[in-house]
Design a protein around this motif. Sequence first.
Motif, PDB file in Angstrom:
ATOM      1  N   GLY A 111       0.801  -1.219   0.000  1.00  0.00           N
ATOM      2  CA  GLY A 111       0.000   0.000   0.000  1.00  0.00           C
ATOM      3  C   GLY A 111       0.831   1.265   0.000  1.00  0.00           C
ATOM      4  O   GLY A 111       0.595   2.206  -0.758  1.00  0.00           O
ATOM      5  N   ARG A 112       1.852   1.267   0.860  1.00  0.00           N
ATOM      6  CA  ARG A 112       2.579   2.530   1.002  1.00  0.00           C
ATOM      7  C   ARG A 112       3.627   2.758  -0.090  1.00  0.00           C
ATOM      8  O   ARG A 112       4.385   3.716  -0.023  1.00  0.00           O
ATOM      9  CB  ARG A 112       3.151   2.643   2.407  1.00  0.00           C
ATOM     10  N   VAL A 113       3.592   1.909  -1.088  1.00  0.00           N
ATOM     11  CA  VAL A 113       4.351   2.233  -2.304  1.00  0.00           C
ATOM     12  C   VAL A 113       3.814   3.560  -2.851  1.00  0.00           C
ATOM     13  O   VAL A 113       4.547   4.351  -3.432  1.00  0.00           O
ATOM     14  CB  VAL A 113       4.206   1.089  -3.339  1.00  0.00           C
ATOM     15  N   PHE A 114       2.512   3.810  -2.603  1.00  0.00           N
ATOM     16  CA  PHE A 114       1.962   5.109  -3.000  1.00  0.00           C
ATOM     17  C   PHE A 114       2.762   6.232  -2.343  1.00  0.00           C
ATOM     18  O   PHE A 114       3.097   7.228  -2.992  1.00  0.00           O
ATOM     19  CB  PHE A 114       0.476   5.223  -2.594  1.00  0.00           C
ATOM     20  N   CYS A 115       3.057   6.062  -1.051  1.00  0.00           N
ATOM     21  CA  CYS A 115       3.754   7.123  -0.309  1.00  0.00           C
ATOM     22  C   CYS A 115       5.149   7.387  -0.877  1.00  0.00           C
ATOM     23  O   CYS A 115       5.532   8.528  -1.086  1.00  0.00           O
ATOM     24  CB  CYS A 115       3.878   6.743   1.160  1.00  0.00           C
ATOM     25  N   SER A 116       5.913   6.330  -1.070  1.00  0.00           N
ATOM     26  CA  SER A 116       7.319   6.563  -1.398  1.00  0.00           C
ATOM     27  C   SER A 116       7.598   6.642  -2.901  1.00  0.00           C
ATOM     28  O   SER A 116       8.642   7.143  -3.306  1.00  0.00           O
ATOM     29  CB  SER A 116       8.203   5.480  -0.770  1.00  0.00           C
ATOM     30  N   TRP A 117       6.665   6.173  -3.723  1.00  0.00           N
ATOM     31  CA  TRP A 117       6.946   6.157  -5.166  1.00  0.00           C
ATOM     32  C   TRP A 117       6.039   7.093  -5.959  1.00  0.00           C
ATOM     33  O   TRP A 117       6.290   7.348  -7.133  1.00  0.00           O
ATOM     34  CB  TRP A 117       6.812   4.730  -5.731  1.00  0.00           C
ATOM     35  N   VAL A 118       4.974   7.568  -5.334  1.00  0.00           N
ATOM     36  CA  VAL A 118       4.010   8.395  -6.080  1.00  0.00           C
ATOM     37  C   VAL A 118       3.757   9.754  -5.421  1.00  0.00           C
ATOM     38  O   VAL A 118       3.843  10.794  -6.075  1.00  0.00           O
ATOM     39  CB  VAL A 118       2.655   7.650  -6.237  1.00  0.00           C
ATOM     40  N   CYS A 119       3.455   9.757  -4.136  1.00  0.00           N
ATOM     41  CA  CYS A 119       2.959  10.972  -3.472  1.00  0.00           C
ATOM     42  C   CYS A 119       3.964  12.134  -3.535  1.00  0.00           C
ATOM     43  O   CYS A 119       5.106  11.995  -3.091  1.00  0.00           O
ATOM     44  CB  CYS A 119       2.630  10.665  -2.015  1.00  0.00           C
ATOM     45  N   PRO A 120       3.552  13.301  -4.024  1.00  0.00           N
ATOM     46  CA  PRO A 120       4.472  14.432  -4.097  1.00  0.00           C
ATOM     47  C   PRO A 120       4.815  15.016  -2.718  1.00  0.00           C
ATOM     48  O   PRO A 120       5.861  15.636  -2.557  1.00  0.00           O
ATOM     49  CB  PRO A 120       3.723  15.462  -4.961  1.00  0.00           C
ATOM     50  N   VAL A 121       3.920  14.789  -1.731  1.00  0.00           N
ATOM     51  CA  VAL A 121       4.202  15.326  -0.391  1.00  0.00           C
ATOM     52  C   VAL A 121       5.425  14.625   0.216  1.00  0.00           C
ATOM     53  O   VAL A 121       6.152  15.197   1.017  1.00  0.00           O
ATOM     54  CB  VAL A 121       2.965  15.181   0.530  1.00  0.00           C
ATOM     55  N   ASN A 122       5.651  13.396  -0.202  1.00  0.00           N
ATOM     56  CA  ASN A 122       6.815  12.659   0.302  1.00  0.00           C
ATOM     57  C   ASN A 122       8.115  13.404  -0.012  1.00  0.00           C
ATOM     58  O   ASN A 122       9.071  13.375   0.767  1.00  0.00           O
ATOM     59  CB  ASN A 122       6.831  11.251  -0.292  1.00  0.00           C
ATOM     60  N   ILE A 123       8.152  14.088  -1.159  1.00  0.00           N
ATOM     61  CA  ILE A 123       9.367  14.841  -1.506  1.00  0.00           C
ATOM     62  C   ILE A 123       9.553  15.987  -0.505  1.00  0.00           C
ATOM     63  O   ILE A 123      10.663  16.272  -0.054  1.00  0.00           O
ATOM     64  CB  ILE A 123       9.266  15.393  -2.954  1.00  0.00           C
ATOM     65  N   VAL A 124       8.419  16.597  -0.104  1.00  0.00           N
ATOM     66  CA  VAL A 124       8.469  17.702   0.865  1.00  0.00           C
ATOM     67  C   VAL A 124       8.924  17.188   2.234  1.00  0.00           C
ATOM     68  O   VAL A 124       9.805  17.778   2.882  1.00  0.00           O
ATOM     69  CB  VAL A 124       7.065  18.365   0.992  1.00  0.00           C
ATOM     70  N   THR A 125       8.358  16.075   2.670  1.00  0.00           N
ATOM     71  CA  THR A 125       8.693  15.576   4.009  1.00  0.00           C
ATOM     72  C   THR A 125      10.110  14.984   4.038  1.00  0.00           C
ATOM     73  O   THR A 125      10.809  15.099   5.038  1.00  0.00           O
ATOM     74  CB  THR A 125       7.655  14.542   4.498  1.00  0.00           C
ATOM     75  N   ASP A 126      10.524  14.373   2.938  1.00  0.00           N
ATOM     76  CA  ASP A 126      11.909  13.895   2.858  1.00  0.00           C
ATOM     77  C   ASP A 126      12.882  15.079   2.909  1.00  0.00           C
ATOM     78  O   ASP A 126      13.949  14.999   3.523  1.00  0.00           O
ATOM     79  CB  ASP A 126      12.150  13.097   1.568  1.00  0.00           C
ATOM     80  N   ALA A 127      12.491  16.196   2.262  1.00  0.00           N
ATOM     81  CA  ALA A 127      13.346  17.396   2.281  1.00  0.00           C
ATOM     82  C   ALA A 127      13.446  17.945   3.704  1.00  0.00           C
ATOM     83  O   ALA A 127      14.532  18.350   4.152  1.00  0.00           O
ATOM     84  CB  ALA A 127      12.785  18.461   1.339  1.00  0.00           C
ATOM     85  N   ALA A 128      12.322  17.924   4.429  1.00  0.00           N
ATOM     86  CA  ALA A 128      12.334  18.404   5.820  1.00  0.00           C
ATOM     87  C   ALA A 128      13.242  17.512   6.670  1.00  0.00           C
ATOM     88  O   ALA A 128      14.019  18.001   7.509  1.00  0.00           O
ATOM     89  CB  ALA A 128      10.914  18.412   6.382  1.00  0.00           C
ATOM     90  N   PHE A 129      13.166  16.199   6.434  1.00  0.00           N
ATOM     91  CA  PHE A 129      14.011  15.270   7.192  1.00  0.00           C
ATOM     92  C   PHE A 129      15.494  15.507   6.872  1.00  0.00           C
ATOM     93  O   PHE A 129      16.345  15.509   7.762  1.00  0.00           O
ATOM     94  CB  PHE A 129      13.625  13.822   6.867  1.00  0.00           C
ATOM     95  N   TRP A 130      15.774  15.724   5.582  1.00  0.00           N
ATOM     96  CA  TRP A 130      17.160  15.971   5.165  1.00  0.00           C
ATOM     97  C   TRP A 130      17.701  17.226   5.876  1.00  0.00           C
ATOM     98  O   TRP A 130      18.804  17.216   6.422  1.00  0.00           O
ATOM     99  CB  TRP A 130      17.209  16.144   3.649  1.00  0.00           C
ATOM    100  N   LEU A 131      16.880  18.299   5.875  1.00  0.00           N
ATOM    101  CA  LEU A 131      17.331  19.554   6.487  1.00  0.00           C
ATOM    102  C   LEU A 131      17.479  19.393   8.002  1.00  0.00           C
ATOM    103  O   LEU A 131      18.434  19.890   8.610  1.00  0.00           O
ATOM    104  CB  LEU A 131      16.333  20.680   6.162  1.00  0.00           C
ATOM    105  N   ARG A 132      16.537  18.680   8.605  1.00  0.00           N
ATOM    106  CA  ARG A 132      16.585  18.422  10.051  1.00  0.00           C
ATOM    107  C   ARG A 132      17.890  17.703  10.406  1.00  0.00           C
ATOM    108  O   ARG A 132      18.537  18.001  11.400  1.00  0.00           O
ATOM    109  CB  ARG A 132      15.367  17.560  10.427  1.00  0.00           C
ATOM    110  N   THR A 133      18.277  16.760   9.541  1.00  0.00           N
ATOM    111  CA  THR A 133      19.514  16.014   9.762  1.00  0.00           C
ATOM    112  C   THR A 133      20.724  16.930   9.603  1.00  0.00           C
ATOM    113  O   THR A 133      21.640  16.902  10.424  1.00  0.00           O
ATOM    114  CB  THR A 133      19.607  14.846   8.753  1.00  0.00           C
ATOM    115  N   ARG A 134      20.722  17.746   8.535  1.00  0.00           N
ATOM    116  CA  ARG A 134      21.855  18.658   8.291  1.00  0.00           C
ATOM    117  C   ARG A 134      22.017  19.657   9.429  1.00  0.00           C
ATOM    118  O   ARG A 134      23.139  20.003   9.817  1.00  0.00           O
ATOM    119  CB  ARG A 134      21.656  19.450   6.988  1.00  0.00           C
ATOM    120  N   LEU A 135      20.873  20.135   9.943  1.00  0.00           N
ATOM    121  CA  LEU A 135      20.925  21.133  11.018  1.00  0.00           C
ATOM    122  C   LEU A 135      21.122  20.493  12.396  1.00  0.00           C
ATOM    123  O   LEU A 135      21.177  21.193  13.407  1.00  0.00           O
ATOM    124  CB  LEU A 135      19.629  21.969  11.037  1.00  0.00           C
ATOM    125  N   LYS A 136      21.179  19.149  12.390  1.00  0.00           N
ATOM    126  CA  LYS A 136      21.334  18.373  13.629  1.00  0.00           C
ATOM    127  C   LYS A 136      20.254  18.701  14.650  1.00  0.00           C
ATOM    128  O   LYS A 136      20.526  18.835  15.850  1.00  0.00           O
ATOM    129  CB  LYS A 136      22.721  18.600  14.238  1.00  0.00           C
TER     130      LYS A 136
END
Length: 320
Positions: A111-136
């Motif tokens: 089911g959640r293949v929709f989340c990681s392979w289709v949903c455009p919001v995933n790109i936004v939330t992945d970007a937030a996670f990336w920045l959160r990691t960079r900013l520690k």
Amino acid sequence: MATELKIGQEAIEKKGWWQAYKWLVLRRTSQIGILLLFMLIPICKWISPEADCQLGWIMKGNLSSSKFFDTIPMTDPLLFLQMIAAGFTSIAVEAVIGALIILVFYLLVGGRVFCSWVCPVNIVTDAAFWLRTRLKLVGGTRFSRNIRYWLLGMVLIVSAVTGSLAYELINPVSMLHRGLFFGMGFGWLVIAAVFVFDLIITKRGWCTHICPVGAFYSLLGKVSPLRVRADARELCDDCGECYIVCPEAQIIKPVLKGKEKGIAPVILAGECTNCGRCIDVCAEDVFHFGNRYSVSPKPAPIAAKILNSKLSKNSLEQKS
Ligand code: SF4
Ligand code: SF4
């Protein structure tokens, strides 16, 4: 534990850059490619207003309801459920067929293949996670991941009480997808709120705690045959990188450490998004895509190589 800024470094050194980023690159290609398919008509019209843009009909509509080659209908099954809950009496046959097609597809691939392979919001939330990691950034508000399932129930109850598809008015997934074609308006505020929520309030907050769409697809994902397997779990050196990159880290440990308890080396949790990042970042090649039924699968090639070198080293030490 690995430091967050060096995630995947060991995998690059041992497996090469492509093997360490393969699933991430393929996922982004899929997400952007699907958006582009929907955008072919607007792009074609923008380039040449007089053109008939036949090519653009590959995918017409939006993520809630669309048609492939103007023939095969596709309907978001959650939208369909909301229509039923709202008491819509005249649902088009096409919508029913479209919902069944999508339902069967996600029941098979997860089911959640929709989340990681289709949903455009995933790109936004992945970007937030990336920045959160960079900013520690660490910490934040902790709350139950089960809230999403309660919210999913609420979405259907609100539809039933109001007789409308009320959630669709504020659903960030539909909002972002529609907004990319017709203009975002105040939708930018909603998407920005999701980003800030994930960045500051709770790590992986929206997708893994709140989103009713993700919750719905998690339920579908419980039965799908396509799974991430950890057949080479004895090679795990506890570097912790898979836990860091996994949006649903709580689902990994029981499988990785469950050998003594007789737990099969396969991730059966519906919350797994089949994103493949655990496969990418694991330098020991513990994970791979497989199915839920395999009984004696071979270790993945790189893992097998590592295992063989460890075995021959041990036998040399015993001889000497
Ligand atoms: S949880 Fe919701 S917003 Fe996140 S990727 Fe899945 S559908 Fe999209
Ligand atoms: S277990 Fe692996 S494939 Fe599943 S969500 Fe986590 S990182 Fe992605």
